[in-house]
Motif scaffolding. Structure first.
Motif, short mmCIF file in Angstrom:
data_model
loop_
_atom_site.label_atom_id
_atom_site.label_comp_id
_atom_site.label_asym_id
_atom_site.label_seq_id
_atom_site.Cartn_x
_atom_site.Cartn_y
_atom_site.Cartn_z
N CYS A 243 0.78 -1.27 0.14
CA CYS A 243 -0.12 -0.17 -0.01
C CYS A 243 0.91 1.31 -0.04
N SER A 244 1.82 1.28 0.98
CA SER A 244 2.57 2.61 0.94
C SER A 244 3.44 2.81 -0.38
N GLU A 245 4.08 1.84 -0.91
CA GLU A 245 4.67 1.95 -2.14
C GLU A 245 3.85 2.35 -3.30
N ILE A 246 2.30 1.79 -3.47
CA ILE A 246 1.42 2.05 -4.30
C ILE A 246 0.95 3.63 -4.46
N ARG A 247 0.89 4.16 -3.15
CA ARG A 247 0.38 5.24 -2.97
C ARG A 247 1.56 6.26 -3.39
N GLN A 248 2.76 6.26 -3.20
CA GLN A 248 3.83 6.88 -3.52
C GLN A 248 3.68 7.18 -5.22
N MET A 249 3.48 5.77 -5.97
CA MET A 249 3.49 5.47 -7.22
C MET A 249 2.42 6.68 -7.77
N ARG A 250 1.12 6.26 -7.20
CA ARG A 250 0.09 7.12 -7.62
C ARG A 250 0.26 8.71 -7.39
N ARG A 251 0.92 9.02 -6.68
CA ARG A 251 1.42 10.50 -6.46
C ARG A 251 2.30 10.91 -7.48
N LYS A 252 3.30 10.08 -7.88
CA LYS A 252 4.04 10.30 -8.62
C LYS A 252 3.63 10.61 -10.42
N ILE A 253 2.66 9.54 -10.79
CA ILE A 253 2.16 9.69 -12.15
C ILE A 253 0.99 10.54 -12.23
N GLY A 254 0.22 10.98 -11.12
CA GLY A 254 -0.65 11.83 -11.19
C GLY A 254 -2.15 11.23 -11.45
N LEU A 255 -3.05 12.33 -11.30
CA LEU A 255 -4.43 11.75 -12.01
C LEU A 255 -4.72 12.05 -13.37
N PRO A 256 -5.28 11.46 -14.25
CA PRO A 256 -6.28 10.52 -13.72
C PRO A 256 -5.68 9.06 -13.74
#
Length: 322
Positions: A243-256
């Motif tokens: 979870c922690s690594e995936i949250r960081q990846m989401r923040r890096k690639i941005g929305l959507p």
């Protein structure tokens, strides 16, 4: 660095349903998109559950499928609705909805087990089977409420689903495979010697070809549905572990694009499709058990379409009108 055509994740907002008081919280960040949904992806992915549930119930009424499947689809709809409200609020007051979300398709699977094992049984057997399955569902609910250990309900669901699916596979093979249902030339001759009704060679050949074709489609549906279940389960577990690594990846690639990494949302989508496929398979198999294969048709042009079992007469009228 964010991906092309993306924008940064917004900061968490003050949520309408705050504070979060549920006993569990998933990997999706809370209230980053709207103050009215704690987990926006986990909330909206349940809309597919709800839409498919309504479509399935309407199909049962329109095509005259057995009532037990309408009840199973109603349970399917309740699961999606309960999960929708739970992920929207993440409140302890919605704890019953949390249980519905976590126990997932156990109740619907119990209904499908009843549809499978009660077929052609006496009233007494059906009553006892219904009481036994209802007791099992209540036991799983209460014991999980006591333990609050996700591993328990995952194992219970896996075991129950395995039993029902394997039994359904066996029933499907025995019902439709010509060599198992005594539809070979040798069986035909033996029935003739005993003075039993014997279909013509042409009729027997037609039924054999028809049922072999149906078996191929059914096995594809089973494989596809199980793949969706197992794939969703795998993604959900990876979401929990990393979870922690995936949250960081989401923040890096941005929305959507970051929304594609919402593992629990994928679990909703994939198990929703897998469960719906299983119910449709059960409906079709029941018509085969009733020897009504020629009265119904599986409308499923492409694997990414939503399958539907329809009356042949209604299908013919629709083609004529177009």
């Amino acid at each position: 660095m964010a991906w092309p055509l993306s924008f940064p994740y917004p900061h968490a907002k003050d949520g309408y349903w705050e504070p979060v008081t549920s006993t569990l919280n998933w990997c999706e960040e809370d209230y980053y998109a709207t103050p009215y949904a704690a987990e926006i992806v986990n909330t909206l992915t349940n809309l597919m559950f709800m839409w498919l549930g309504v479509q399935g119930i309407l199909s049962c009424r329109r095509n005259g499928h057995d009532q037990i499947f309408s009840v199973a689809l109603l349970g399917y709809l309740v699961v999606g609705t309960g999960s929708f409200f739970f992920h929207s609020t993440l409140k302890c007051k919605s704890y019953p909805m949390q249980l519905v979300d976590e126990l997932s398709m156990i109740y619907t699977t119990c209904l499908m087990a009843y549809a499978l094992f009660s077929y052609s049984r006496s009233t007494t057997v059906r009553i006892w089977l219904g009481i036994s399955l209802a007791s099992l569902a209540v036991f799983i609910t209460l014991y999980y409420h006591y333990l609050q250990d996700p591993i328990f309900h995952q194992n219970a669901y896996a075991l129950l689903t395995t039993v029902v699916v394997l039994r359904s596979m066996y029933t499907m093979e025995v019902t439709l495979r010509p060599k198992w249902r005594h539809s070979t030339e040798q069986d035909r001759l033996e029935r003739q010697k005993k003075g039993l009704p014997v279909p013509t060679k042409e009729r027997q050949h037609y039924e054999n070809v028809r049922d072999i074709k149906m078996l191929k489609t059914m096995w594809f549906m089973v494989t596809y549905g199980l793949s969706m279940f197992l794939g969703g389960f795998l993604i959900w577990n990876l979401d929990n572990i990393f979870c922690s690594e995936i949250r960081q990846m989401r923040r890096k690639i941005g929305l959507p694009w970051g929304l594609l990494l919402e593992g629990h949302g994928w679990w909703h989508v994939m198990t929703g499709i897998g469960a719906y496929l299983y119910i449709v398979w059960g409906i079709w198999l029941r018509h085969c058990l009733n020897n009504r294969q020629d009265e119904y048709h599986l409308r499923w042009a492409r694997f990414w379409h939503i399958p539907d079992v329809v009356r042949v007469s209604d299908l013919t009228q629709t083609k004529k009108s177009t």
